[in-house]
Design a protein around this motif. Sequence first.
Motif, PDB file in Angstrom:
ATOM      1  N   GLU A   1      47.945  52.308  50.555  1.00 31.30           N
ATOM      2  CA  GLU A   1      48.433  51.183  51.354  1.00 31.30           C
ATOM      3  C   GLU A   1      47.312  50.206  51.694  1.00 31.30           C
ATOM      4  O   GLU A   1      47.533  48.998  51.790  1.00 31.30           O
ATOM      5  N   LYS A   2      46.090  50.708  51.827  1.00 33.29           N
ATOM      6  CA  LYS A   2      44.943  49.829  52.071  1.00 33.29           C
ATOM      7  C   LYS A   2      44.682  48.948  50.850  1.00 33.29           C
ATOM      8  O   LYS A   2      44.287  47.793  50.978  1.00 33.29           O
ATOM      9  N   CYS A   3      44.907  49.489  49.692  1.00 35.35           N
ATOM     10  CA  CYS A   3      44.738  48.771  48.429  1.00 35.35           C
ATOM     11  C   CYS A   3      45.802  47.685  48.292  1.00 35.35           C
ATOM     12  O   CYS A   3      45.499  46.528  47.991  1.00 35.35           O
TER      13      CYS A   3
ATOM     14  N   LEU B   1      39.692  45.079  45.382  1.00 35.37           N
ATOM     15  CA  LEU B   1      38.791  43.946  45.182  1.00 35.37           C
ATOM     16  C   LEU B   1      38.164  43.963  43.789  1.00 35.37           C
ATOM     17  O   LEU B   1      38.036  42.909  43.149  1.00 35.37           O
ATOM     18  N   LEU B   2      37.800  45.123  43.293  1.00 33.66           N
ATOM     19  CA  LEU B   2      37.251  45.203  41.938  1.00 33.66           C
ATOM     20  C   LEU B   2      38.304  44.778  40.910  1.00 33.66           C
ATOM     21  O   LEU B   2      37.997  44.039  39.972  1.00 33.66           O
ATOM     22  N   ALA B   3      39.530  45.201  41.105  1.00 34.28           N
ATOM     23  CA  ALA B   3      40.614  44.760  40.214  1.00 34.28           C
ATOM     24  C   ALA B   3      40.738  43.240  40.253  1.00 34.28           C
ATOM     25  O   ALA B   3      40.890  42.587  39.209  1.00 34.28           O
ATOM     26  N   CYS B   4      40.641  42.664  41.443  1.00 31.30           N
ATOM     27  CA  CYS B   4      40.731  41.208  41.582  1.00 31.30           C
ATOM     28  C   CYS B   4      39.547  40.501  40.922  1.00 31.30           C
ATOM     29  O   CYS B   4      39.713  39.441  40.313  1.00 31.30           O
ATOM     30  N   HIS B   5      38.368  41.077  41.028  1.00 26.98           N
ATOM     31  CA  HIS B   5      37.200  40.488  40.367  1.00 26.98           C
ATOM     32  C   HIS B   5      37.417  40.458  38.856  1.00 26.98           C
ATOM     33  O   HIS B   5      37.093  39.461  38.197  1.00 26.98           O
ATOM     34  N   ILE B   6      37.944  41.536  38.318  1.00 27.88           N
ATOM     35  CA  ILE B   6      38.240  41.582  36.879  1.00 27.88           C
ATOM     36  C   ILE B   6      39.285  40.529  36.520  1.00 27.88           C
ATOM     37  O   ILE B   6      39.117  39.772  35.560  1.00 27.88           O
TER      38      ILE B   6
END
Length: 161
Positions: A26-28, A130-135
């Motif tokens: 849920e935080k993700c 956030l890492l997924a969003c950076h990608i």
Amino acid sequence: MSNSSIDGIGRVAIVVGSKSDIPIIEKCTTVLDQLGVSWQLKVLSAHRTPFETQQFAVSADENYDVIIAAAGKAAHLPGVIASYTLLPVIGLPIKSSALGGLDSLLSMVQMPKGVPVATVGINEAENAALLACHILSLKYEALRETLKEYRRNMAEDVLRG
């Protein structure tokens, strides 16, 4: 928890090894929703649903841009998924009662040569998002701008104390 942000930027698959991992996830999803990124949640197990996990991973590139795979204990889920797809796979180790999540972390970061899994810290669901969003920001300029604003706001919060 529903599958949210269907009309958002990009397509993130979030795969958990157990329904008990959802409170961490849920935080993700909160971060993905905040940044306007589409996501879909699936519960699959590398050990208990191996065929379904394989089928998901083999066809993932037709439906997603990035995969976040969360698992505890033996935590083979991210590695199994990564072995079947060339999509970026982000491993999210879930804290377990036995070894505090260290077992999960090591299962993810110690992948054999040729099958990488990007791995964030134990229970660090926000960083996985956030890492997924950076990608995704490599492909979606609007998301890159949103991430810049996110960082500015984060810095301002720190400076305000």
